[in-house]
Design a protein around this motif. Structure first.
Motif, PDB file in Angstrom:
ATOM      1  N   VAL A 124       0.849  -1.196   0.000  1.00 51.52           N
ATOM      2  CA  VAL A 124       0.000   0.000   0.000  1.00 51.52           C
ATOM      3  C   VAL A 124       0.884   1.245   0.000  1.00 51.52           C
ATOM      4  N   ARG A 125       0.668   2.111  -0.968  1.00 52.00           N
ATOM      5  CA  ARG A 125       1.412   3.377  -1.055  1.00 52.00           C
ATOM      6  C   ARG A 125       0.393   4.506  -1.228  1.00 52.00           C
ATOM      7  N   ASN A 126       0.351   5.411  -0.269  1.00 52.51           N
ATOM      8  CA  ASN A 126      -0.686   6.448  -0.293  1.00 52.51           C
ATOM      9  C   ASN A 126      -0.293   7.637  -1.172  1.00 52.51           C
ATOM     10  N   VAL A 127      -1.272   8.473  -1.435  1.00 49.89           N
ATOM     11  CA  VAL A 127      -1.059   9.761  -2.106  1.00 49.89           C
ATOM     12  C   VAL A 127      -1.692  10.845  -1.237  1.00 49.89           C
ATOM     13  N   THR A 128      -0.883  11.807  -0.823  1.00 50.23           N
ATOM     14  CA  THR A 128      -1.419  12.976  -0.113  1.00 50.23           C
ATOM     15  C   THR A 128      -1.808  14.004  -1.162  1.00 50.23           C
ATOM     16  N   ASP A 129      -3.117  14.073  -1.431  1.00 51.45           N
ATOM     17  CA  ASP A 129      -3.588  14.920  -2.534  1.00 51.45           C
ATOM     18  C   ASP A 129      -4.284  16.190  -2.068  1.00 51.45           C
ATOM     19  N   VAL A 130      -4.240  16.473  -0.759  1.00 49.94           N
ATOM     20  CA  VAL A 130      -4.631  17.793  -0.264  1.00 49.94           C
ATOM     21  C   VAL A 130      -3.711  18.114   0.899  1.00 49.94           C
ATOM     22  N   ASP A 131      -3.195  19.341   0.909  1.00 52.53           N
ATOM     23  CA  ASP A 131      -2.134  19.680   1.851  1.00 52.53           C
ATOM     24  C   ASP A 131      -1.910  21.191   1.776  1.00 52.53           C
ATOM     25  N   ASP A 132      -1.332  21.749   2.833  1.00 49.03           N
ATOM     26  CA  ASP A 132      -1.058  23.194   2.837  1.00 49.03           C
ATOM     27  C   ASP A 132      -0.270  23.622   1.603  1.00 49.03           C
ATOM     28  N   LYS A 133       0.762  22.829   1.258  1.00 52.32           N
ATOM     29  CA  LYS A 133       1.634  23.211   0.140  1.00 52.32           C
ATOM     30  C   LYS A 133       0.895  23.114  -1.194  1.00 52.32           C
ATOM     31  N   ILE A 134       0.052  22.099  -1.344  1.00 55.00           N
ATOM     32  CA  ILE A 134      -0.725  21.970  -2.577  1.00 55.00           C
ATOM     33  C   ILE A 134      -1.657  23.165  -2.733  1.00 55.00           C
ATOM     34  N   ILE A 135      -2.346  23.506  -1.659  1.00 55.13           N
ATOM     35  CA  ILE A 135      -3.284  24.639  -1.694  1.00 55.13           C
ATOM     36  C   ILE A 135      -2.548  25.934  -2.016  1.00 55.13           C
ATOM     37  N   HIS A 136      -1.405  26.133  -1.378  1.00 57.76           N
ATOM     38  CA  HIS A 136      -0.629  27.359  -1.604  1.00 57.76           C
ATOM     39  C   HIS A 136      -0.156  27.447  -3.048  1.00 57.76           C
ATOM     40  N   ASP A 137       0.446  26.357  -3.560  1.00 52.22           N
ATOM     41  CA  ASP A 137       1.013  26.396  -4.906  1.00 52.22           C
ATOM     42  C   ASP A 137      -0.078  26.549  -5.962  1.00 52.22           C
ATOM     43  N   ALA A 138      -1.200  25.868  -5.753  1.00 54.91           N
ATOM     44  CA  ALA A 138      -2.300  25.980  -6.716  1.00 54.91           C
ATOM     45  C   ALA A 138      -2.850  27.407  -6.738  1.00 54.91           C
ATOM     46  N   SER A 139      -2.999  27.996  -5.558  1.00 53.96           N
ATOM     47  CA  SER A 139      -3.499  29.367  -5.478  1.00 53.96           C
ATOM     48  C   SER A 139      -2.540  30.344  -6.138  1.00 53.96           C
ATOM     49  N   HIS A 140      -1.253  30.106  -5.950  1.00 53.73           N
ATOM     50  CA  HIS A 140      -0.243  30.992  -6.536  1.00 53.73           C
ATOM     51  C   HIS A 140      -0.314  30.986  -8.055  1.00 53.73           C
ATOM     52  N   ASP A 141      -0.653  29.812  -8.631  1.00 58.02           N
ATOM     53  CA  ASP A 141      -0.734  29.680 -10.088  1.00 58.02           C
ATOM     54  C   ASP A 141      -2.163  29.824 -10.612  1.00 58.02           C
ATOM     55  N   ASP A 142      -3.077  30.236  -9.719  1.00 57.52           N
ATOM     56  CA  ASP A 142      -4.475  30.425 -10.095  1.00 57.52           C
ATOM     57  C   ASP A 142      -5.054  29.153 -10.719  1.00 57.52           C
ATOM     58  N   GLU A 143      -4.826  28.032 -10.040  1.00 56.98           N
ATOM     59  CA  GLU A 143      -5.301  26.729 -10.508  1.00 56.98           C
ATOM     60  C   GLU A 143      -6.074  26.074  -9.366  1.00 56.98           C
ATOM     61  N   PRO A 144      -7.167  25.361  -9.628  1.00 57.91           N
ATOM     62  CA  PRO A 144      -7.846  24.637  -8.557  1.00 57.91           C
ATOM     63  C   PRO A 144      -6.888  23.628  -7.903  1.00 57.91           C
ATOM     64  N   TRP A 145      -6.973  23.516  -6.578  1.00 59.82           N
ATOM     65  CA  TRP A 145      -6.052  22.620  -5.875  1.00 59.82           C
ATOM     66  C   TRP A 145      -6.173  21.187  -6.355  1.00 59.82           C
ATOM     67  N   TRP A 146      -7.411  20.755  -6.648  1.00 58.62           N
ATOM     68  CA  TRP A 146      -7.621  19.377  -7.077  1.00 58.62           C
ATOM     69  C   TRP A 146      -7.039  19.134  -8.469  1.00 58.62           C
ATOM     70  N   ALA A 147      -7.024  20.161  -9.301  1.00 57.34           N
ATOM     71  CA  ALA A 147      -6.448  20.005 -10.641  1.00 57.34           C
ATOM     72  C   ALA A 147      -4.940  19.826 -10.546  1.00 57.34           C
ATOM     73  N   LEU A 148      -4.295  20.619  -9.671  1.00 59.33           N
ATOM     74  CA  LEU A 148      -2.849  20.472  -9.478  1.00 59.33           C
ATOM     75  C   LEU A 148      -2.509  19.083  -8.949  1.00 59.33           C
ATOM     76  N   SER A 149      -3.233  18.629  -7.918  1.00 52.88           N
ATOM     77  CA  SER A 149      -2.902  17.324  -7.337  1.00 52.88           C
ATOM     78  C   SER A 149      -3.168  16.188  -8.312  1.00 52.88           C
ATOM     79  N   THR A 150      -4.207  16.303  -9.118  1.00 53.66           N
ATOM     80  CA  THR A 150      -4.493  15.269 -10.122  1.00 53.66           C
ATOM     81  C   THR A 150      -3.390  15.215 -11.171  1.00 53.66           C
ATOM     82  N   ARG A 151      -2.978  16.379 -11.627  1.00 55.06           N
ATOM     83  CA  ARG A 151      -1.930  16.451 -12.651  1.00 55.06           C
ATOM     84  C   ARG A 151      -0.608  15.902 -12.128  1.00 55.06           C
ATOM     85  N   MET A 152      -0.274  16.242 -10.884  1.00 53.24           N
ATOM     86  CA  MET A 152       0.995  15.778 -10.323  1.00 53.24           C
ATOM     87  C   MET A 152       0.956  14.286  -9.965  1.00 53.24           C
TER      88      MET A 152
END
Length: 468
Positions: free
Chosen positions: A65-93
């Motif tokens: 079992v290998r998890n994916v942390t797909d919501v996090d302070d850093k994800i939210i910050h980086d997505a907001s900085h690039d004007d992208e939905p947080w879920w779109a960034l995490s899905t793409r990455m």
């Protein structure tokens, strides 16, 4: 099982024993998908893939079992900085990580849970911890009361009293007030314009540590065999996972395995220097099988110093293996491998991996088999060569390095035929020069090939070539 692994909790190499005979449950802390994977991420995946493959080779059933942390302070910050939905960034990455794993043939996990799909399990686990008197609510946040945890700090060798002023010990919530600096957030109250989920304490999202405890139990049960991750996760992440799971009454991990990190010259962790090398950039210049060799050749507990020289050494070492496999396969043809004729020591290979995944010693056994096989090739002993080739390829397959079955394009992909033809032309030109007794021209052809990384070998069966 005969496998012995270093256990961080006991600070000793000890047998890996499973709770259920013939089955091993493994939980691996996967990536926080805020950015594209770098070689540090892939080193983790490769060394743990060797563990996965060796368990399978040893006859074990494995739930990996290998998890994916797909919501996090850093994800939210980086997505907001690039004007992208947080879920779109995490899905793409997440897709980028999958592509990187696939590129170096990391086996897919049995399960790959995501935080956002595990919220009900996480909130249920927090409720249990609160009910058992080990957590408290404050301003919409929920904190674990570390002083109620017997033996807190034992995994990482930390003294709670010494940790009181440590910044690493302070995992903040959003709005609440902690009763003790050591306490850490299990649930964070919602902030404006951030993702949140409903909970008994109001809308919010989970803290980092509780996520893995919940996902591990979901897929492996309240007690399982082995928990793995980078040495940088021992504290606070794994220490806190262990503490909160203990507070819930779970047996949790019976064995803790941690691997070394990728560093830059001088020993500093690569990701801390701001110069992380992206996997996609490396693969523009290096074949994926060579990258896998470079990332997996050292012992998993040692740091891996990343440099152009490391890649060059891996290219040369893997090139010698490829050349032997190619030449031996051509020479053997349909010759059957005869039992007892192999010059490769598969026993030494197995002993090395059973002894705390000793990949350097396992590779030494492979290269010894390659040298012995080249001698058999030169002597024309095809029955012994066929047996040696079979054993060498069997060992390579465990490390996902077999040039034939696992890397069918290892000779150069679509260019392999072109390379073979060009080298053949150069070999013919050298042969013509020697026939004319033009030794200077013959030497010049050999020297130009050598400068290009191609070594010619004059044998009784004719001229062979290999990568230097």
């Amino acid at each position: 099982m005969t496998l012995r692994l270093y256990d961080t909790a006991t600070r000793s190499v000890r047998p890996l024993t499973s709770l259920r005979e013939g089955h091993v449950g493994v939980y691996v802390c996967g990536p926080t998908v805020q950015a594209r994977p770098h070689v540090g991420h892939l080193r983790s995946a490769v060394v743990l893939d060797v563990l996965h493959r060796w368990l399978l080779e040893s006859g074990q059933q494995v739930t990996f079992v290998r998890n994916v942390t797909d919501v996090d302070d850093k994800i939210i910050h980086d997505a907001s900085h690039d004007d992208e939905p947080w879920w779109a960034l995490s899905t793409r990455m997440t897709r980028a990580f999958t592509q990187a794993y696939d590129a170096v043939q990391v086996l897919p996990p049995t399960a790959e849970p995501r935080v956002t799909a595990s919220i009900p399990s996480i909130t249920a686990l927090i409720e249990r911890i609160v009910e058992r008197g080990h957590a408290y609510t404050s301003g919409g946040d929920v904190y674990l009361s570390v002083r109620t945890v017997q033996g807190y700090g034992a995994l990482s060798g930390q003294d709670p009293d010494q940790l009181k002023a440590s910044e690493k010990a302070v995992a903040h919530g959003h709005t609440g007030t902690k009763q003790d600096p050591l306490d850490f957030a299990l649930w964070k109250a919602a902030k404006p314009d951030e993702p949140s989920w409903p909970s008994p304490w109001g809308p919010g999202r989970p803290g980092w540590h509780i996520e893995c405890s919940a996902m591990a139990v979901d897929h492996l049960g309240e007690a399982f065999d082995l928990h793995a991750g980078g040495v940088d996760l021992v504290f606070p992440h794994h220490e806190n996972e262990r503490a909160q799971s203990q507070c819930a009454g779970h047996g949790f991990a019976q064995h803790w395995l941690h691997h070394g990190l990728v560093t830059v010259p001088g020993g500093e962790k690569m990701s801390k220097t701001g110069t992380s090398t992206l996997v996609e950039d490396v693969l523009r210049d290096v074949r994926p099988q060579v990258l896998r060799y470079a990332l997996g050749a050292g012992h998993y507990r040692s740091p891996l110093e990343w440099s152009p020289q490391a890649l060059s050494d891996a290219e040369a070492a893997y090139g010698r293996i490829e050349t032997f496999v190619r030449n031996a396969t051509t020479a053997v043809g349909s010759q059957p491998a005869q039992a007892g004729r192999s010059s490769a020591d598969r026993g030494a290979f197995a002993t090395a991996l059973d002894d705390d995944l000793g990949v350097p010693q396992a590779l030494a056994a492979i290269h010894a088999g390659v040298r012995a096989g080249n001698a058999l090739l030169a002597a024309g002993d095809l029955p012994a060569l066929a047996a040696t080739l079979q054993d060498v390829r069997g060992m390579l397959a465990v490390l996902a390095l077999d040039p034939v079955a696992q890397w069918p394009d290892s000779g150069g992909g679509e260019l392999s035929g072109v390379v073979d033809a060009l080298v053949a032309i150069a070999v013919e030109a050298r042969a013509d020069a020697r026939a004319r007794k033009d030794w200077a021209q013959a030497d010049a052809v050999r020297d130009r090939l050598t400068a290009s990384g191609i070594v010619l070998e004059d044998t009784a069966q004719g001229v062979r070539w290999r990568m230097a």
